[in-house]
Design a protein around this motif. Structure first.
Motif, mmCIF file in Angstrom:
data_model
loop_
_atom_site.group_PDB
_atom_site.id
_atom_site.type_symbol
_atom_site.label_atom_id
_atom_site.label_comp_id
_atom_site.label_asym_id
_atom_site.label_seq_id
_atom_site.Cartn_x
_atom_site.Cartn_y
_atom_site.Cartn_z
ATOM 1 N N ILE A 286 -2.192 3.395 9.054
ATOM 2 C CA ILE A 286 -0.745 3.279 8.852
ATOM 3 C C ILE A 286 -0.312 4.017 7.590
ATOM 4 C CG2 ILE A 286 1.040 1.609 8.154
ATOM 5 C CD1 ILE A 286 -0.155 -0.271 10.334
ATOM 6 N N VAL A 287 -1.023 3.838 6.493
ATOM 7 C CA VAL A 287 -0.630 4.483 5.230
ATOM 8 C C VAL A 287 -0.904 5.990 5.297
ATOM 9 C CG1 VAL A 287 -0.994 4.540 2.728
ATOM 10 C CG2 VAL A 287 -0.851 2.345 3.930
ATOM 11 N N PHE A 288 -2.041 6.383 5.864
ATOM 12 C CA PHE A 288 -2.370 7.803 6.022
ATOM 13 C C PHE A 288 -1.262 8.512 6.800
ATOM 14 C CE2 PHE A 288 -4.272 11.314 8.362
ATOM 15 C CZ PHE A 288 -5.023 11.969 7.397
ATOM 16 N N HIS B 152 -5.811 7.449 1.779
ATOM 17 C CA HIS B 152 -4.573 7.971 2.360
ATOM 18 C C HIS B 152 -4.485 9.498 2.369
ATOM 19 C CE1 HIS B 152 -2.849 8.441 -1.756
ATOM 20 N NE2 HIS B 152 -2.051 9.319 -1.159
ATOM 21 N N THR B 153 -5.346 10.173 1.631
ATOM 22 C CA THR B 153 -5.306 11.640 1.585
ATOM 23 C C THR B 153 -6.309 12.276 2.529
ATOM 24 O OG1 THR B 153 -4.593 11.551 -0.716
ATOM 25 C CG2 THR B 153 -5.471 13.640 0.057
ATOM 26 N N ILE C 299 4.398 11.484 7.657
ATOM 27 C CA ILE C 299 5.595 11.542 8.517
ATOM 28 C C ILE C 299 6.839 10.908 7.916
ATOM 29 C CG2 ILE C 299 4.158 11.566 10.604
ATOM 30 C CD1 ILE C 299 5.232 8.632 11.108
ATOM 31 N N GLU C 300 6.757 10.390 6.714
ATOM 32 C CA GLU C 300 7.919 9.673 6.156
ATOM 33 C C GLU C 300 9.175 10.556 6.180
ATOM 34 O OE1 GLU C 300 9.558 10.176 3.115
ATOM 35 O OE2 GLU C 300 8.250 11.622 2.174
ATOM 36 N N PRO C 301 10.361 9.948 6.125
ATOM 37 C CA PRO C 301 11.613 10.666 6.382
ATOM 38 C C PRO C 301 11.898 11.897 5.525
ATOM 39 C CG PRO C 301 12.013 8.313 6.411
ATOM 40 C CD PRO C 301 10.586 8.503 5.963
ATOM 41 N N ALA D 91 0.837 -1.206 0.000
ATOM 42 C CA ALA D 91 0.000 0.000 0.000
ATOM 43 C C ALA D 91 0.873 1.258 0.000
ATOM 44 C CB ALA D 91 -0.941 -0.008 1.202
ATOM 45 N N GLY D 92 1.967 1.216 0.741
ATOM 46 C CA GLY D 92 2.892 2.354 0.747
ATOM 47 C C GLY D 92 3.513 2.592 -0.611
#
Length: 194
Positions: A126-128, A113-114, A133-135, A49-50
């Motif tokens: 988790i995907v939202f 996710h949006t 917050i991803e790096p 999903a990511g």
């Protein structure tokens, strides 16, 4: 996830997305797998999903509308001229048609996710959250606190992200999708009842 399938998918996404979006996508997949490990979710589904959450992001608005139309998916007024909203719906369709994803949990996580939605599944959350917050993300004012909250209390992180998203959209005068507001209200009310 089968290694061959993963490599094939990553190569396809590298061609489909611009460089910045591809790096973001890899960051979301990485963060989603870390959160899945933390909360006991399916790591392979989280990674899938990511990887696919933004698979339609670099398409034109006309192309995204066409993808939705061909699939018989309605396009809201807020989505009509807003690729930031429409790419989630078009992406869920592309994940099914072009990447042969049949798992409804994965498709749901891509779809929401949006904006989020009330009563999200763990994978949806988790995907939202991973998308925010991803790096490589660095501009959100409370990002360090959100990253810490994501691994401590997933619903708290979700509420923080929704608050900041709504605040930002209001301050810029951008259209706000009703689903984002409904999601925020749902989780605020749920927290009050705890």
């Amino acid at each position: 996830m089968d290694k061959t399938v993963r490599v094939k998918m990553v190569k396809a996404l590298e061609k489909e997305l611009n460089y910045k979006r591809f790096i973001h996508t890899m960051g979301v997949a990485y963060t989603a797998t870390a959160l899945a490990m933390r909360y006991g979710a399916d790591v392979d589904k989280a990674e899938m999903a990511g990887l696919l959450h933004d698979c339609a992001k670099c398409k034109s608005i006309d192309s995204m509308q066409s993808i939705c139309r061909k699939a018989g998916a309605s396009v809201s007024n807020a989505e009509k001229n807003n690729p930031a909203l429409l790419h989630s719906k078009a992406g869920a369709i592309l994940a099914r048609t072009d990447y042969e994803i049949e798992d409804n949990e994965i498709l749901s996580a891509i779809m929401w996710h949006t904006t989020g939605k009330p009563d999200m599944s763990l994978l949806d959350k988790i995907v939202f959250i991973s998308d925010y917050i991803e790096p490589t993300r660095c501009t959100a004012p409370r990002l360090p606190e959100m990253r810490e909250a994501a691994f401590r209390d997933i619903d708290e992180a979700l509420i923080m992200i929704l608050e900041d998203t709504l605040s930002y959209l209001k301050s810029t005068g951008c259209d706000i999708d009703l689903m984002t507001e409904e999601t925020y209200e749902y989780y605020i009310n749920k927290k009050r009842l705890e």
